[in-house]
Design a protein around this motif. Structure first.
Motif, short mmCIF file in Angstrom:
data_model
loop_
_atom_site.label_atom_id
_atom_site.label_comp_id
_atom_site.label_asym_id
_atom_site.label_seq_id
_atom_site.Cartn_x
_atom_site.Cartn_y
_atom_site.Cartn_z
N GLY A 123 0.82 -1.20 0.00
CA GLY A 123 0.00 0.00 0.00
C GLY A 123 0.85 1.25 0.00
N GLY A 124 0.30 2.32 0.55
CA GLY A 124 1.02 3.58 0.61
C GLY A 124 1.72 3.77 1.94
N GLY A 125 1.67 5.02 2.44
CA GLY A 125 2.29 5.33 3.72
C GLY A 125 1.24 5.66 4.76
N TYR A 126 1.61 5.53 6.04
CA TYR A 126 0.67 5.78 7.13
C TYR A 126 1.40 6.56 8.22
CZ TYR A 126 -2.42 2.64 4.72
OH TYR A 126 -3.22 2.09 3.76
N SER A 127 0.65 7.44 8.88
CA SER A 127 1.24 8.26 9.94
C SER A 127 0.69 7.85 11.30
CB SER A 127 0.96 9.75 9.69
OG SER A 127 -0.41 10.05 9.87
N PHE A 128 1.51 8.08 12.33
CA PHE A 128 1.17 7.68 13.70
C PHE A 128 1.62 8.76 14.67
CE2 PHE A 128 1.77 3.93 11.16
CZ PHE A 128 0.76 3.08 11.55
N TYR A 129 0.92 8.83 15.78
CA TYR A 129 1.36 9.62 16.92
C TYR A 129 1.53 8.65 18.08
CZ TYR A 129 1.51 12.84 20.83
OH TYR A 129 1.89 13.50 21.97
N LEU A 130 2.73 8.60 18.69
CA LEU A 130 3.07 7.56 19.65
C LEU A 130 3.59 8.16 20.95
CD1 LEU A 130 5.19 5.80 16.96
CD2 LEU A 130 3.16 4.72 17.87
N ASN A 131 3.17 7.56 22.07
CA ASN A 131 3.71 7.89 23.39
C ASN A 131 4.14 6.60 24.08
OD1 ASN A 131 3.68 10.77 24.43
ND2 ASN A 131 1.68 10.66 23.41
N PHE A 132 5.43 6.47 24.37
CA PHE A 132 5.97 5.28 25.02
C PHE A 132 6.17 5.56 26.51
CE2 PHE A 132 7.38 5.27 20.63
CZ PHE A 132 7.23 3.95 20.23
N ASN A 133 5.92 4.56 27.37
CA ASN A 133 6.21 4.73 28.80
C ASN A 133 7.14 3.63 29.29
OD1 ASN A 133 4.71 2.39 29.51
ND2 ASN A 133 2.82 3.56 29.76
N GLY A 134 7.53 3.73 30.56
CA GLY A 134 8.49 2.79 31.13
C GLY A 134 7.91 1.44 31.49
N GLN A 135 6.61 1.26 31.34
CA GLN A 135 5.97 -0.03 31.60
C GLN A 135 5.80 -0.84 30.32
OE1 GLN A 135 4.57 2.96 33.22
NE2 GLN A 135 6.16 2.28 34.67
N GLN A 136 6.58 -0.49 29.31
CA GLN A 136 6.52 -1.14 27.99
C GLN A 136 5.12 -1.06 27.39
OE1 GLN A 136 8.31 -5.10 28.49
NE2 GLN A 136 10.27 -4.21 27.87
N GLU A 137 4.50 0.10 27.54
CA GLU A 137 3.21 0.39 26.93
C GLU A 137 3.36 1.57 25.98
OE1 GLU A 137 0.19 -0.86 30.57
OE2 GLU A 137 0.95 1.19 30.42
N VAL A 138 2.60 1.54 24.92
CA VAL A 138 2.61 2.64 23.97
C VAL A 138 1.17 3.01 23.64
CG1 VAL A 138 2.82 1.05 22.00
CG2 VAL A 138 3.39 3.46 21.71
N ASN A 139 0.87 4.29 23.65
CA ASN A 139 -0.42 4.81 23.21
C ASN A 139 -0.23 5.40 21.82
OD1 ASN A 139 -2.69 4.76 25.35
ND2 ASN A 139 -0.89 5.39 26.52
N MET A 140 -1.12 5.05 20.91
CA MET A 140 -0.92 5.56 19.55
C MET A 140 -2.23 5.97 18.90
SD MET A 140 -0.23 2.22 17.08
CE MET A 140 1.23 1.69 17.98
N MET A 141 -2.09 6.95 17.99
CA MET A 141 -3.15 7.35 17.08
C MET A 141 -2.59 7.17 15.67
SD MET A 141 -4.23 10.79 19.18
CE MET A 141 -5.68 11.19 18.24
#
Length: 448
Positions: A63-81
Motif C-alpha cells: 500500500g502507501g504510507g501511514y502516519s502515527f502519533y506515539l507515546n511510550f512509557n516505562g511499563q513497555q506500553e505505547v499509546n498511539m493514534m
C-alpha cells in the motif's frame, strides 16, 4: 630435556594468552553484549522521555504510507493514534512494546494496535491481501539516530519506520483530533478538485504538472501520489510515490518524490489552499483544471476504468455515424434481441494490466434495477506516441441477451483503430471515441 624448536614458539604463545588479564581481550572496549544492552537501554530511554511523544511515518510494501502519533512509557506500553481510519485518527489505543536484541536492537509491537492492522493476514480486517496484509511489519530493526529522529527498518518487508519528536503544539493538536480534521480536509479538497496541477517554471517556459492523490486508506492501491506531465516531444512522463496524512496536509514518505529534477516532500494546507512543497521549502499552489492535464488514454485504467453510454442518452460531440452505432444498441433493446427490455447501457472497460478492452451490453426489464450482461473481450495494442488503439478479438460474446445489438459496435472495434479525447460541454467532462480511418465516426460517452 631440550624443547623441540618447533614447539617452543607455540608454548610461548599459549603462555602469553594464559597470562593476559580477562579485560585485555576487549580490544574495542566492553563486551558486545554489554554494548548491545547499552544501545537497547539508550533507545528505550529516548523513546520514553520524549515529553510530547513522537510523530511517525511508516511505508508499506503493498500500500502507501501511514502516519502515527506515539507515546511510550516505562511499563513497555505505547499509546498511539494513526491516519488509518476516522476512529484511529481521534482515539488513542494502548498496546505493549519492547526492545530486544535480535541481530541488533529491535523495536517490537507484540500486542494488537493500529500498526497491526497493516500486518493482519485476513483480507477482511483492513482490506489487505490474504496472508501478507499490506506487507508491513510488527518488528523493526534500529537503523539510525539523527537529532530528534529515530529510524527503523521492518525486519521482513524492509519498509522504513521513521519517528520524529513531536512539539508541545503538535501533541495538543493530535489530542484535539486535528489529524482527522486534516485528513478530512485533504480528502475533500481532492474530491472537489478532480484535476489538480501545479505550474512549474522550466527555463524560459512553464509546464503544467498533474498531481494525482489517491486518498483511499483501507486499500492496497491507496495513499499513493503521482506527478506527470507532457514532455516537449509530446510524450508523457510520470513518477509515483507514497504519502501519509499529517496535521497540516500530507507527508511524502521515503525522502520525497523527485520529478524532472525537483524533489517534492509534502502538501501543505494553508488558508484554504493547498501547496506542493519541495525539499528547499519552495511552495507551488495546487490548482484545478477543468479537464485533466494528461491525454485521456494515459488515464484509462487509473483515473478512469472506461466509458459508458446510458440508456437512450446521446451526448454532444457524437457524429451522425456515431449516433447510428449507439442507437443500434439502445433502440434494439426493445425489439432487436427477441426479448423486450426497457433499460440498459453499453460500455467499454479497460484492463490495462492485460492490454484488454471489454465491450459490455447490459439489458433490464425493470428499469435497470437488475438484468443481464453480455461481454465481448478484445486484446489491444496502443501506440503511445499517438494514443491510437487497435483491437483484435480475444473472446466472443458470452452471457446476457444483447450480442445481436452489439454488432455495430463490435464491427467498429475490429475494423477501426481509434483515439480517445475529452469533450467538455456545460462544465461536464465526457470522453469521445473517434475512428482514425473514418473520422466521421465519433461517439461521446460518460467517463467512469
Amino acid at each position: 630435556m631440550k624443547l623441540n624448536k618447533l614447539l617452543y614458539p607455540l608454548l610461548l604463545l599459549v603462555a602469553m594468552v594464559a597470562c593476559k588479564n580477562e579485560n585485555d581481550d576487549l580490544t574495542f572496549g566492553e563486551r558486545p553484549e554489554i554494548r548491545m544492552k547499552e544501545k537497547i537501554d539508550s533507545i528505550s530511554f529516548v523513546l520514553q522521555t520524549a515529553t510530547n511523544g513522537w510523530k511517525a511515518v511508516l511505508g508499506t510494501g503493498l500500500g502507501g504510507g501511514y502516519s502515527f502519533y506515539l507515546n511510550f512509557n516505562g511499563q513497555q506500553e505505547v499509546n498511539m493514534m494513526a491516519d488509518l481510519t476516522a476512529a484511529s485518527a481521534t482515539t488513542a489505543a494502548k498496546s505493549n512494546y519492547r526492545i530486544k536484541q535480535d541481530n541488533g536492537a529491535t523495536l517490537i509491537f507484540d500486542t494488537f494496535n493500529y500498526i497491526s492492522l497493516l500486518n493482519d493476514p485476513s483480507s477482511s480486517t483492513f482490506n489487505g491481501v490474504t496472508r501478507d496484509g499490506y506487507k508491513s511489519d510488527l518488528e523493526f530493526a534500529f537503523a539510525y539516530s539523527k537529532g530528534d529522529t529515530l529510524g527503523f527498518i521492518g525486519k521482513r518487508f524492509r519498509q522504513s519506520f521513521v519517528l520524529i519528536k513531536a512539539t508541545a503544539a503538535e501533541k495538543s493538536a493530535y489530542e484535539a483530533g486535528n489529524l482527522k480534521k486534516s485528513l478530512d480536509n485533504t480528502v475533500d479538497y481532492f474530491k472537489t478538485n478532480a484535476n489538480p496541477y501545479i505550474d512549474v517554471a522550466d527555463g524560459n517556459s512553464t509546464y503544467k504538472m498533474a498531481v494525482t492523490v489517491n486518498t483511499l486508506s483501507n486499500n492496497t492501491n491507496g495513499k499513493r501520489i503521482e506527478f506527470a506531465s507532457l514532455l516537449a516531444d509530446g510524450t508523457t512522463s510520470a513518477v509515483k510515490g507514497k504519502y501519509a496524512f499529517a496535521l497540516d496536509g500530507v507527508t511524502i514518505i521515503d525522502g520525497g518524490l523527485t520529478y524532472r529534477g525537483v524533489t517534492y516532500v509534502s502538501i501543505l494546507a494553508e488558508n484554504g489552499k493547498m501547496y506542493l512543497v519541495d525539499s528547499k521549502g519552495a511552495k507551488s499552489e495546487v490548482k484545478n483544471s477543468i479537464q485533466p492535464i494528461l491525454p485521456l488514454f494515459k488515464l484509462m485504467g487509473s483515473k478512469y476504468v472506461g466509458t459508458r453510454s446510458p440508456y437512450k442518452t446521446y451526448y454532444p460531440g457524437t457524429s451522425a455515424s456515431g449516433l447510428t452505432i449507439l442507437q443500434r444498441f439502445h433502440n434494439g433493446l426493445a425489439s432487436g434481441t427477441g426479448y423486450v427490455f426497457n433499460s440498459g447501457y453499453m460500455e467499454l472497460g479497460w484492463d490495462v494490466a492485460n492490454s484488454r478492452i471489454e465491450l459490455r451490453g447490459f439489458s433490464s426489464q425493470n428499469g435497470g434495477s437488475s438484468g443481464w450482461l453480455t461481454t465481448i473481450v478484445y486484446n489491444y495494442t496502443l501506440d503511445e506516441a499517438t494514443g491510437t488503439y487497435k483491437c483484435t478479438l480475444k473472446t466472443a460474446a458470452s452471457g446476457g441477451y444483447t450480442s445481436a445489438i452489439l454488432d455495430q459496435m463490435h464491427s467498429f472495434l475490429l475494423k477501426n483503430s481509434f483515439k480517445l479525447d475529452y469533450y467538455l460541454d456545460g462544465g461536464i467532462l465526457y470522453g469521445s471515441v473517434a475512428s482514425v480511418e473514418n473520422p466521421d465516426i465519433v461517439m461521446t460517452f460518460q467517463l467512469r
